[in-house]
Design an enzyme around this catalytic site. Structure first.
Site, mmCIF file in Angstrom:
data_model
loop_
_atom_site.group_PDB
_atom_site.id
_atom_site.type_symbol
_atom_site.label_atom_id
_atom_site.label_comp_id
_atom_site.label_asym_id
_atom_site.label_seq_id
_atom_site.Cartn_x
_atom_site.Cartn_y
_atom_site.Cartn_z
ATOM 1 N N MET A 30 0.913 -1.170 -0.165
ATOM 2 C CA MET A 30 -0.046 -0.010 0.041
ATOM 3 C C MET A 30 0.888 1.455 0.045
ATOM 4 S SD MET A 30 -3.575 -0.720 2.076
ATOM 5 C CE MET A 30 -2.789 -0.538 3.617
ATOM 6 N N LEU A 33 6.751 3.101 1.616
ATOM 7 C CA LEU A 33 7.575 1.969 1.758
ATOM 8 C C LEU A 33 8.685 2.070 2.647
ATOM 9 C CD1 LEU A 33 8.047 0.806 -2.216
ATOM 10 C CD2 LEU A 33 6.185 0.251 -0.533
ATOM 11 N N HIS A 37 9.683 -3.618 3.177
ATOM 12 C CA HIS A 37 9.121 -3.774 1.720
ATOM 13 C C HIS A 37 10.213 -4.132 0.691
ATOM 14 C CE1 HIS A 37 5.761 -1.133 3.325
ATOM 15 N NE2 HIS A 37 5.230 -2.033 2.956
ATOM 16 N N GLN A 61 -10.188 -2.485 3.009
ATOM 17 C CA GLN A 61 -9.698 -3.142 4.030
ATOM 18 C C GLN A 61 -9.585 -2.064 5.279
ATOM 19 O OE1 GLN A 61 -5.963 -4.125 1.870
ATOM 20 N NE2 GLN A 61 -5.122 -3.596 3.997
ATOM 21 N N GLY A 147 5.184 -10.195 3.712
ATOM 22 C CA GLY A 147 5.912 -10.277 5.149
ATOM 23 C C GLY A 147 5.220 -10.995 6.044
ATOM 24 N N ASP A 150 2.719 -9.215 9.145
ATOM 25 C CA ASP A 150 1.172 -9.327 9.036
ATOM 26 C C ASP A 150 0.832 -10.955 8.623
ATOM 27 O OD1 ASP A 150 0.302 -6.670 9.097
ATOM 28 O OD2 ASP A 150 1.336 -6.494 7.419
#
Length: 284
Positions: A30, A33, A37, A61, A147, A150
């Site tokens: 999203m 960065l 990322h 979301q 990643g 999450d």
């Protein structure tokens, strides 16, 4: 590195790569960065011939409109960060390209999306699952990189790919942390310097709890001590702090299978999440 806005243009490029029998990787983001990322990008570069980074702040979301409005949008800086990393395409579509007029479909993963963040952010993981499914269809990538910070999201993505027979391989990449142990996150930039100094207590308390549980202590006592330490450090709220199975996120009282501690806590108006693996219990 090209910045592409339309699905049609992206698909034309990917079709040419596929004709050349090149492996295509995608790193969904999203934006805003950071080094975490970029570590995903490097993992993708090491495994693929072509790499697409998507930048799209997904409105579906966010269950809180204020959170959506505050989310940082730094596309120009993001492109500068990606430049030295050999990314082939940044796919940064407008919302109308992702959710055109009349859009009526939702992807929902039952079970995995219910606890933890799902219990506190209604609809969040439906939005994640829907946009990720769309991004896989838009990019037609062979491999996707997410990643482990999450972790719940990662398990949901793995499940939807399996359930829907999507032809994409999911790779989870280790959480990157700052020297004080705080998991890298775009949200960290919203912390004041004073609160950023307090943030390190969250991973430290989680590590202490993990060690106590692995040594035979009860999860209830270890997590209660961790919660107290987090609140005493100045966090406003501990939303959840739980021991759960790594794969299916079932609640656990002891780590009798691969397990992780999951946490979400509020500090200075910013919601921080983290998770860590719990070592196997020491022999009695």
């Amino acid at each position: 590195m090209m910045i592409v806005r339309s699905v049609a243009e992206l698909r034309a490029m990917v079709a040419a790569w596929r004709r050349a029998e090149e492996i295509v990787g995608v790193v969904p983001t999203m934006g805003a960065l950071h080094a975490g990322h970029l570590s995903l990008v490097e993992a993708a570069k090491g495994a693929c011939d072509r790499v697409i980074v998507t930048i799209f702040v997904n409105p579906k979301q966010f269950n809180n409109p204020e959170d959506l409005a505050k989310y940082p949008r730094t596309e120009e800086r993001d492109a500068e960060l990606l430049g030295p990393h050999g990314v082939d395409v940044v796919f940064a579509p407008p919302a109308s390209e992702v959710y055109p007029e009349g859009f009526a479909t939702k992807v929902s993963v039952a079970g995995l999306g219910d606890p933890l963040c799902g219990a506190h952010r209604p609809g969040h993981f439906d939005g994640v699952a829907t946009v990720v499914t769309k991004l896989f269809g838009m990019t037609n990538a062979d491999r996707a990189f997410f990643g482990e910070k999450d972790w719940q999201q990662l398990q949901i993505v793995r499940r939807l790919v399996k359930d829907l027979n999507l032809p994409v391989e999911i790779t989870g990449c280790p959480t990157l942390r700052d020297p004080d142990g705080v998991a890298m996150s775009s949200r960290n930039g919203r912390l004041s310097p004073e609160d950023r100094a307090k943030a390190c207590v969250l991973p430290r308390a989680m590590q202490d709890a993990a060690a106590a549980i692995a040594s035979g202590g009860t999860a209830a006592e270890a997590l209660a001590s961790a919660r107290t330490a987090i609140l005493e450090a100045g966090f406003a709220e501990v939303e959840y702090l739980e021991l759960r199975a790594a794969e299916d996120l079932a609640p656990l009282e002891r780590p009798d299978r691969p397990a992780r501690i999951f946490a979400a806590a509020w500090l200075g108006g910013v919601r921080l999440i983290d998770n860590i693996a719990v070592p196997e219990m020491s022999p009695a």
